[in-house]
Design an enzyme around this catalytic site. Structure first.
Site, PDB file in Angstrom:
ATOM      1  N   GLY A  34      34.909 -24.965 155.227  1.00 58.43           N
ATOM      2  CA  GLY A  34      34.784 -26.248 155.912  1.00 58.43           C
ATOM      3  C   GLY A  34      36.114 -26.969 156.052  1.00 58.43           C
ATOM      4  N   ALA A  35      36.040 -28.293 156.358  1.00 60.44           N
ATOM      5  CA  ALA A  35      37.232 -29.073 156.706  1.00 60.44           C
ATOM      6  C   ALA A  35      37.994 -28.311 157.797  1.00 60.44           C
ATOM      7  CB  ALA A  35      38.112 -29.347 155.493  1.00 60.44           C
ATOM      8  N   HIS A  40      40.501 -22.199 162.030  1.00 58.42           N
ATOM      9  CA  HIS A  40      39.120 -21.719 161.937  1.00 58.42           C
ATOM     10  C   HIS A  40      38.536 -21.491 163.339  1.00 58.42           C
ATOM     11  CE1 HIS A  40      39.506 -24.243 158.142  1.00 58.42           C
ATOM     12  NE2 HIS A  40      39.176 -23.080 157.638  1.00 58.42           N
ATOM     13  N   GLU A 151      45.143 -14.280 158.960  1.00 58.18           N
ATOM     14  CA  GLU A 151      46.338 -13.744 158.280  1.00 58.18           C
ATOM     15  C   GLU A 151      47.023 -14.818 157.439  1.00 58.18           C
ATOM     16  OE1 GLU A 151      48.860 -12.079 161.294  1.00 58.18           O
ATOM     17  OE2 GLU A 151      47.724 -10.198 161.352  1.00 58.18           O
ATOM     18  N   LYS A 152      46.692 -16.083 157.687  1.00 56.00           N
ATOM     19  CA  LYS A 152      47.206 -17.172 156.846  1.00 56.00           C
ATOM     20  C   LYS A 152      47.012 -16.832 155.368  1.00 56.00           C
ATOM     21  CE  LYS A 152      47.902 -21.274 155.060  1.00 56.00           C
ATOM     22  NZ  LYS A 152      46.741 -21.660 154.306  1.00 56.00           N
ATOM     23  N   GLN A 156      44.226 -12.225 150.783  1.00 56.88           N
ATOM     24  CA  GLN A 156      42.764 -12.234 150.876  1.00 56.88           C
ATOM     25  C   GLN A 156      42.291 -11.235 151.938  1.00 56.88           C
ATOM     26  OE1 GLN A 156      40.389 -16.000 150.944  1.00 56.88           O
ATOM     27  NE2 GLN A 156      40.329 -15.644 153.132  1.00 56.88           N
ATOM     28  N   SER A 188      46.124 -25.778 157.579  1.00 53.64           N
ATOM     29  CA  SER A 188      45.367 -25.561 156.351  1.00 53.64           C
ATOM     30  C   SER A 188      44.550 -26.809 156.070  1.00 53.64           C
ATOM     31  CB  SER A 188      46.336 -25.324 155.185  1.00 53.64           C
ATOM     32  OG  SER A 188      45.653 -25.468 153.948  1.00 53.64           O
ATOM     33  N   ARG A 190      44.122 -27.979 153.323  1.00 55.10           N
ATOM     34  CA  ARG A 190      44.840 -28.707 152.271  1.00 55.10           C
ATOM     35  C   ARG A 190      46.009 -29.526 152.825  1.00 55.10           C
ATOM     36  NH1 ARG A 190      43.332 -23.840 149.069  1.00 55.10           N
ATOM     37  NH2 ARG A 190      42.060 -24.563 147.331  1.00 55.10           N
TER      38      ARG A 190
END
Ligand code: AMP
Length: 282
Positions: A34-35, A40, A151-152, A156, A188, A190
């Site tokens: 989310g956010a 995204h 790819e950010k 992961q 991001s 964040r």
């Protein structure tokens, strides 16, 4: 604009996916916390471009946060997220509560060895196990043809590709390029923690990665002294700590002394209360 269907249970998710399947369509899953931002949205677009019906999940997964990390503070904006998903052409949003994802203790977990020894692995013990386990669960719940990841979060992405391969999942893991702000900062969720002065400093991260990639690309320079100088420059620019700034093999993620094939330069650094990560191809 086609309507977005919001589902909150596994049963409703499976029913909504089955309707599209019975109409002969393929499914593309976009797992998120989310956010949402344009990064995204680009994953939803990636699914549309490949002809998949985009299904996004929104779940802030507690098991991938360490005890002193930002689980409680992680930004949440469900209504805004649904609006962005609908505008992007997403058809199903799966937004479960924690009890739906983890009805009891999760005794089964997924560990991808080796790839998690490097980069963020040592700094976030248990993180990739939490990620691999929740993504495996989401894939089993939605059973998509493809899963879309940025790819950010390069480590992961490699971990999840390996999980799908090692477990013979009939699902393609698709990596999508990092979407950046106009000045180069990787988008991001964040980033919204950054104060205006920190937002300016943050740009040094992408600049540093580019400087390292330029210096080591032709294989003549040894990587670690170049990376060490770049890490020092981040501290001088105002970063509080640099967890790592390393040139790694693009697939195994093992640190490289010299670039001889596909490589990635990746970094994690802290700015105030914000931990930023970024990486680029060499
Ligand atoms: P998150 O919500 O941060 O867990 O991210 C969900 C997915 O979006 C992951 O596959 C991320 O790699 C991807 N993602 C996050 N930021 C970006 C970005 N700037 N560009 C492309 N993909 C991104």
């Amino acid at each position: 604009m086609k309507a977005l269907t919001v589902v909150r249970s596994v049963a409703d998710l499976r029913r909504a996916v089955a309707e599209h399947r019975s109409a002969g369509r393929t499914i593309g899953l976009v797992p998120t916390m989310g956010a949402l931002h344009e990064g995204h949205v680009s994953l939803v677009q990636g699914a549309l471009d490949r002809g998949d019906v985009p299904v996004a999940s929104i779940f802030v997964n507690p098991t991938q946060f360490g005890p002193n990390e930002d689980f409680g503070a992680y930004p949440r904006d469900e209504a805004g997220d649904f609006a962005k998903l609908e505008a992007a052409g997403c058809r199903i949003a799966y937004a479960p509560v924690v009890e739906e994802m983890y009805p009891g203790p999760q005794l089964t977990t997924i560990t991808v060895a080796g790839l998690t020894d490097h980069l963020c692995g040592p700094f976030r013990p248990g993180h990739f196990q939490g990620v691999a386990t929740v993504v495996c669960k989401l894939l089993m719940m939605a059973m998509p043809d493809r899963g879309y990841f940025g790819e950010k979060d390069y480590q992961q992405l490699q971990v999840l590709k390996r999980m799908a391969r090692d477990l013979n999942m009939p699902i393609e893991i698709v990596g999508m390029p990092t979407v950046r702000e106009p000045d180069g900062l990787a988008m991001s969720s964040r980033n919204r923690y950054l104060a205006p002065s920190e937002r300016k400093t943050a740009l040094a991260l992408y600049r540093g990665l580019n400087a390292v990639a330029d210096a080591v690309r032709d294989g003549r320079a040894s990587c670690s002294p170049v990376a060490e100088r770049a890490a020092q420059a981040l501290l001088e620019a105002g970063f509080d700590t640099v967890e790592y700034l390393t040139v790694v093999d693009a697939e195994s993620l093992a640190p490289l002394d010299r670039v001889r094939g596909p490589a990635r330069v990746a970094a994690a650094a802290r700015l105030g209360r914000t931990r930023l990560i970024d990486n680029i191809a060499v």
